[in-house]
Design a protein around this motif. Structure first.
Motif, PDB file in Angstrom:
ATOM      1  N   ALA A  46       0.833  -1.204   0.000  1.00  0.00           N
ATOM      2  CA  ALA A  46       0.000   0.000   0.000  1.00  0.00           C
ATOM      3  C   ALA A  46       0.869   1.257   0.000  1.00  0.00           C
ATOM      4  O   ALA A  46       0.529   2.262  -0.630  1.00  0.00           O
ATOM      5  CB  ALA A  46      -0.932  -0.007   1.208  1.00  0.00           C
ATOM      6  N   ARG A  47       1.997   1.199   0.692  1.00  0.00           N
ATOM      7  CA  ARG A  47       2.923   2.341   0.702  1.00  0.00           C
ATOM      8  C   ARG A  47       3.426   2.632  -0.711  1.00  0.00           C
ATOM      9  O   ARG A  47       3.587   3.784  -1.108  1.00  0.00           O
ATOM     10  CB  ARG A  47       4.108   2.059   1.624  1.00  0.00           C
ATOM     11  N   ARG A  48       3.684   1.559  -1.473  1.00  0.00           N
ATOM     12  CA  ARG A  48       4.150   1.749  -2.851  1.00  0.00           C
ATOM     13  C   ARG A  48       3.072   2.422  -3.699  1.00  0.00           C
ATOM     14  O   ARG A  48       3.370   3.264  -4.541  1.00  0.00           O
ATOM     15  CB  ARG A  48       4.552   0.411  -3.459  1.00  0.00           C
ATOM     16  N   ALA A  49       1.832   2.029  -3.494  1.00  0.00           N
ATOM     17  CA  ALA A  49       0.740   2.644  -4.245  1.00  0.00           C
ATOM     18  C   ALA A  49       0.621   4.126  -3.908  1.00  0.00           C
ATOM     19  O   ALA A  49       0.436   4.977  -4.797  1.00  0.00           O
ATOM     20  CB  ALA A  49      -0.573   1.923  -3.952  1.00  0.00           C
ATOM     21  N   ILE A  50       0.729   4.456  -2.623  1.00  0.00           N
ATOM     22  CA  ILE A  50       0.678   5.866  -2.218  1.00  0.00           C
ATOM     23  C   ILE A  50       1.832   6.638  -2.843  1.00  0.00           C
ATOM     24  O   ILE A  50       1.661   7.750  -3.363  1.00  0.00           O
ATOM     25  CB  ILE A  50       0.714   5.972  -0.682  1.00  0.00           C
ATOM     26  N   ALA A  51       3.039   6.048  -2.805  1.00  0.00           N
ATOM     27  CA  ALA A  51       4.212   6.721  -3.377  1.00  0.00           C
ATOM     28  C   ALA A  51       4.045   6.947  -4.875  1.00  0.00           C
ATOM     29  O   ALA A  51       4.452   7.993  -5.402  1.00  0.00           O
ATOM     30  CB  ALA A  51       5.464   5.889  -3.101  1.00  0.00           C
ATOM     31  N   MET A  52       3.443   5.978  -5.576  1.00  0.00           N
ATOM     32  CA  MET A  52       3.262   6.138  -7.014  1.00  0.00           C
ATOM     33  C   MET A  52       2.318   7.300  -7.320  1.00  0.00           C
ATOM     34  O   MET A  52       2.616   8.153  -8.166  1.00  0.00           O
ATOM     35  CB  MET A  52       2.689   4.857  -7.623  1.00  0.00           C
ATOM     36  N   PHE A  53       1.181   7.364  -6.630  1.00  0.00           N
ATOM     37  CA  PHE A  53       0.231   8.451  -6.895  1.00  0.00           C
ATOM     38  C   PHE A  53       0.816   9.802  -6.493  1.00  0.00           C
ATOM     39  O   PHE A  53       0.567  10.820  -7.151  1.00  0.00           O
ATOM     40  CB  PHE A  53      -1.094   8.188  -6.183  1.00  0.00           C
ATOM     41  N   ASP A  54       1.603   9.832  -5.428  1.00  0.00           N
ATOM     42  CA  ASP A  54       2.286  11.078  -5.071  1.00  0.00           C
ATOM     43  C   ASP A  54       3.230  11.514  -6.191  1.00  0.00           C
ATOM     44  O   ASP A  54       3.315  12.705  -6.524  1.00  0.00           O
ATOM     45  CB  ASP A  54       3.086  10.888  -3.775  1.00  0.00           C
ATOM     46  N   ARG A  55       3.912  10.558  -6.772  1.00  0.00           N
ATOM     47  CA  ARG A  55       4.898  10.874  -7.797  1.00  0.00           C
ATOM     48  C   ARG A  55       4.267  11.435  -9.065  1.00  0.00           C
ATOM     49  O   ARG A  55       4.877  12.243  -9.773  1.00  0.00           O
ATOM     50  CB  ARG A  55       5.713   9.623  -8.122  1.00  0.00           C
ATOM     51  N   VAL A  56       3.035  11.007  -9.361  1.00  0.00           N
ATOM     52  CA  VAL A  56       2.369  11.487 -10.577  1.00  0.00           C
ATOM     53  C   VAL A  56       1.318  12.554 -10.264  1.00  0.00           C
ATOM     54  O   VAL A  56       0.452  12.859 -11.081  1.00  0.00           O
ATOM     55  CB  VAL A  56       1.727  10.315 -11.353  1.00  0.00           C
TER      56      VAL A  56
END
Length: 402
Positions: free
Chosen positions: A290-300
């Motif tokens: 879930a942390r990876r998903a949050i990081a991805m949306f933050d990045r884009v």
């Protein structure tokens, strides 16, 4: 009505012009044969009232080598246009699948007019498409429901979130963006339903439980696996967004596949998302992803509307005892650490599992169930998050992974 069947469609395919080109992943002189005459699946439905000429809804799957999917996209579009021009057809959808590798043409076949495709002839769904936004007029909010891993109940959350909004008066659509493992036909109880066409040859969404739904599962054989490479998957997502008559919606909920791959990046680049809802169980293993998903949306630059803790507790149907089988409070703690909203916890109940398998959102069929109450709370909190999050009006960023 003009006869249309597999034989006449193959005859039509044989008349198509073929252009010369090369594969994008092979030697510079490696030819790609535009063999689009292998029919892998065909569905023809007569949707016109008696007496009308144009009423056939056609879904055609053509077998190609998946590594040549980007090169053959132009020909896919040509086949689709050719079928749509047929006097008996109201709406045609053409998909590329991979039942067997496409063969190379012999010199003799090339002499008969079979040729090869050029890379510069690739269609609009291939190549660098990050700057071409998909216009979704009439849709107020586009909300992605995501998770870092599979098995956390993301699709169940997406369906019940959408159904809860619809029950509260919103006009809502539900798009299944999981191309390899579509769940919406089962969740909506519409596994064998096929979409019909509008007068302008767009797809009509399947209406179920007050929702407008669309899924690749409506267009393909549910028993067959889709063996597609990334560009083909991206093209299918674009078609379901652009070529479906969604009408006017308060919200379009997009059920994403697990992970942080092609679909997530395509959506972030080409659709103005109002925000993303992250689903996780309390388990540490799920929270890592879930942390990876949050990081991805933050990045884009996609706003995180908040986190939902699914399967937070198991409620025994016999005695009512509550067991925290996946841990307790993990998603709530994670949301606090990541400075994102905590949208609520959904318990795992026997009725939730039974109704999900039966194709009925629990918020529709048993709104007094504890899980239904939780979904209504999540829907309210997500709606508040949408109201307080400025809608993203700027173009989606160009994404470069280093």
């Amino acid at each position: 009505m003009t006869l249309l069947n597999a034989d006449t469609i193959q005859q039509l395919l044989a008349t198509l012009p073929v252009k010369e080109g090369h594969a994008d992943d092979g030697p510079g002189d490696s030819p790609v044969v535009a063999d689009l005459t292998v029919i892998d699946g065909l569905t023809i439905q007569d949707s016109a009232p008696e007496g009308e000429a144009a009423g056939l809804d056609v879904t055609l799957s053509l077998a190609v080598d998946p590594k040549h999917g980007p090169v053959l996209e132009t020909m896919r579009q040509l086949v689709e246009q050719k079928l749509n021009d047929h006097p008996a057809v109201k709406r045609a959808v053409v998909l590329l699948t991979a039942a067997r590798p496409a063969r190379q043409a012999s010199k003799r076949e090339l002499g008969r007019g079979q040729g090869r495709l050029k890379n510069q002839d690739q269609g609009p769904n291939t190549g660098n498409t990050s700057q071409r936004m998909i216009d979704l007029p009439g849709i107020r909010h586009v909300v992605a429901v995501a998770s870092g891993k599979g098995g956390v109940g993301k699709s169940t959350v997406a369906a019940n979130l959408a159904a809860a909004w619809a029950a509260n008066g919103w006009s809502v659509g539900l798009l299944d963006a999981d191309i390899y493992g579509p769940s919406v036909p089962t969740l909506a109880g519409q596994v064998l339903t096929k979409p019909k066409a509008t007068a302008d040859k767009r797809l009509e969404p399947i209406t179920a439980h007050g929702l407008k739904t669309m899924s690749i599962g409506y267009l393909t054989d549910p028993e067959k696996a889709l063996v597609w490479r990334g560009p083909m998957v991206q093209g299918a997502l674009v078609q379901m967004l652009r070529d479906v008559d969604w009408g006017t919606l308060d919200a379009l909920v997009i059920d994403l596949p697990p992970g942080t791959g092609d679909i997530q990046l395509t959506l972030a680049q080409r659709v103005r998302l109002s925000g993303a809802v992250i689903v996780s169980t309390p388990q540490d293993l799920a929270l890592i992803d879930a942390r990876r998903a949050i990081a991805m949306f933050d990045r884009v630059s996609v706003p995180i509307l908040g986190m939902v803790e699914n399967m937070s507790v198991f409620c025994c149907p016999e005695c009512g005892h509550e067991s925290h089988i996946f841990g307790q409070g993990g998603a709530q703690d994670e949301a606090k650490q990541r400075n994102v909203a905590y949208l609520g916890a959904v318990p795992l109940t026997m009725r939730l599992r039974e109704l999900t398998d039966a194709g009925t959102p629990i918020v529709v069929s048993e709104p007094d169930d504890p899980a239904a109450h939780a979904f209504f709370d999540v829907a309210q909190q997500t709606q508040l998050a949408l109201d307080t999050t400025a809608k993203n009006q700027r173009p989606a960023p160009t994404i470069t992974w280093l």
